[in-house]
Design a protein around this motif. Structure first.
Motif, PDB file in Angstrom:
ATOM      1  N   LYS A   1     -10.566  30.262  47.571  1.00  0.00           N
ATOM      2  CA  LYS A   1     -11.891  29.646  47.416  1.00  0.00           C
ATOM      3  C   LYS A   1     -13.018  30.660  47.508  1.00  0.00           C
TER       4      LYS A   1
ATOM      5  N   ARG B   1     -14.032  31.561  50.465  1.00  0.00           N
ATOM      6  CA  ARG B   1     -14.790  30.897  51.527  1.00  0.00           C
ATOM      7  C   ARG B   1     -14.831  31.756  52.772  1.00  0.00           C
TER       8      ARG B   1
ATOM      9  N   SER C   1     -13.062  20.981  49.903  1.00  0.00           N
ATOM     10  CA  SER C   1     -13.234  20.595  48.509  1.00  0.00           C
ATOM     11  C   SER C   1     -12.656  21.706  47.621  1.00  0.00           C
TER      12      SER C   1
ATOM     13  N   ASN D   1     -13.187  23.595  45.124  1.00  0.00           N
ATOM     14  CA  ASN D   1     -14.067  24.369  44.250  1.00  0.00           C
ATOM     15  C   ASN D   1     -14.161  25.789  44.805  1.00  0.00           C
TER      16      ASN D   1
ATOM     17  N   SER E   1     -18.722  20.415  44.289  1.00  0.00           N
ATOM     18  CA  SER E   1     -17.374  19.904  44.554  1.00  0.00           C
ATOM     19  C   SER E   1     -16.787  19.252  43.307  1.00  0.00           C
TER      20      SER E   1
ATOM     21  N   HIS F   1     -25.099  25.592  49.351  1.00  0.00           N
ATOM     22  CA  HIS F   1     -23.657  25.359  49.242  1.00  0.00           C
ATOM     23  C   HIS F   1     -23.262  24.777  47.890  1.00  0.00           C
TER      24      HIS F   1
HETATM   25 MG    MG Z   1     -16.995  21.929  50.183  1.00  0.00          MG
END
Ligand code: MG
Ligand code: TXA
Length: 346
Positions: free
Chosen positions: A73, A75, A161, A163, A169, A252
């Motif tokens: 991701k 992230r 999510s 994405n 998302s 975000h």
């Molecule tokens: Mg998310």
């Protein structure tokens, strides 16, 4: 990884990232659910539908799989994940419920509500997934495909999510493929989701706190607990990652186009994200128009939100003008996501 001059590729990194995977896409079926459970049990990453948005699942007890999930991701690892379980009995094995948490779980699970609770001592969810916090976010999803996968695996599944970090998302399997194709093993296609915005997150602290507005309206929660939910102070909802709500990164949900909120006219070449009647000046000059809900229905608007944002972004318009959306019910979550989409770009 494309470093032709390197004799020895970095095994450590390439084994974790696994870019250039062939991502299998299977329509939801018994076989797809079995394949998803097997893949998760093997440390793989699976995109699957929930009633809110598509999730990217990893075995919550497998730190190596979770490390791969963060990388797939893009992230930040300080942003913890939600553990998805089949029912409240499974939830009690990983978190401690007080009376308020019991009442909320009883009223709204399965469904679009996530509870942040203190971890149990023998909580099986890997520390990496909770970013070292002593709390864990839990939800019992309502989507039959999500429930079947959880049941088949028999363990909690962490699922952000599905994405790329910072994108909107996904509300369809095609959205998941466009962000994560080549980075994950499998996507189970269960069609378009019903709710369209992520779950509402409530922190069950000394006083209950609304950490993220979402698919379950605040009003419904307040009716059950008989009091108002506190809101996270806006100042903690920043990119630094405040401990209370680490994931409330301001920008975000950003599309590539800039996003102009509460538009009362359309400028030349802008795309228009409409709500309700499209009686707005300049609409003839719009590059593209999509309506969240022509009849002004907030449930329909939530379901259309992320898909319409993605579609308008793809028109290449320099800016997306967004008509005002009322703030009650699901409107609180819709306006929250729109504000995040617009941050730094207004
Ligand atoms: Mg998310
Ligand atoms: O609807 C949803 O909730 C979807 C579907 C797939 O279930 N999942 C989702 O996950 O939206 P994600 O990772 O995109 O958002 C989870 C949010 C993040 O903002 C994260 O910071 C917050 O939950 N969170 C997770 N654990 C937390 C904790 N212990 N305390 C506070 N916030 C937490």
């Amino acid at each position: 990884m494309g470093f032709a001059h390197c004799k020895e590729p970095d095994q450590r990194i390439s084994s974790l990232v696994k870019l250039g995977l062939k991502t299998q896409i299977l329509p939801a079926s018994d076989a797809a659910i079995a394949a998803a459970a097997d893949c998760l049990a093997d440390g793989g990453l699976v995109g699957f539908p929930t009633e809110t948005v598509y999730g990217l699942g990893a075995d919550a007890t497998d730190a190596q799989a979770i490390a791969r999930l963060y990388q797939a991701k893009g992230r930040p690892a300080f942003n913890p994940l939600i553990a998805h379980v089949t029912d409240i009995a499974a939830a009690r094995r990983i978190a401690r419920f007080d009376r308020l948490a019991e009442a909320l779980a009883e009223a709204f699970w399965p469904g679009p509500l996530t509870l942040v609770l203190p971890k149990t001592e023998d909580c099986a969810v890997a520390d990496l997934a909770t970013a070292g916090l002593d709390t864990v976010a839990i939800r019992v999803p309502a989507h039959p495909v999500a429930r079947d996968i959880l049941r088949a695996l028999g363990r909690p599944v962490v699922a952000p999510s599905a994405n790329l970090s910072g994108h909107v998302s996904p509300t369809s399997a095609a959205h998941v493929e466009s962000d994560l194709g080549g980075r994950i093993e499998l996507i189970v296609d269960g069609g378009a989701v019903a709710v369209g915005v992520e779950s509402t997150i409530v922190g069950c602290f000394a006083a209950p706190v609304l950490l993220r507005p979402g698919g379950l309206p605040r009003e419904a929660i307040e009716r059950v607990i008989g009091r108002e939910l506190a809101r996270v102070p806006e100042s903690t909802a920043n990119d630094a990652g405040a401990p209370l709500a680490p994931g409330m990164l301001v920008s975000h949900y950003a599309p590539r186009s800039s996003v102009r909120l509460n538009a009362e006219h359309v400028e030349d070449g802008e795309a228009l994200l409409a709500f309700g009647s499209t009686d707005i000046s300049g609409i003839a000059m719009a590059r593209a128009v999509l309506n969240l809900s022509p009849s002004g229905d907030l449930t329909e608007a939530a379901a259309n939100l992320f898909g319409h944002l993605r579609a308008l972004d793809q028109t290449g318009a320099r800016s997306i003008a967004v008509m005002p959306v009322p703030h009650h019910g699901l409107g609180e979550a819709i306006n929250d996501r729109l504000r995040r989409a617009a941050v730094g770009r207004e």
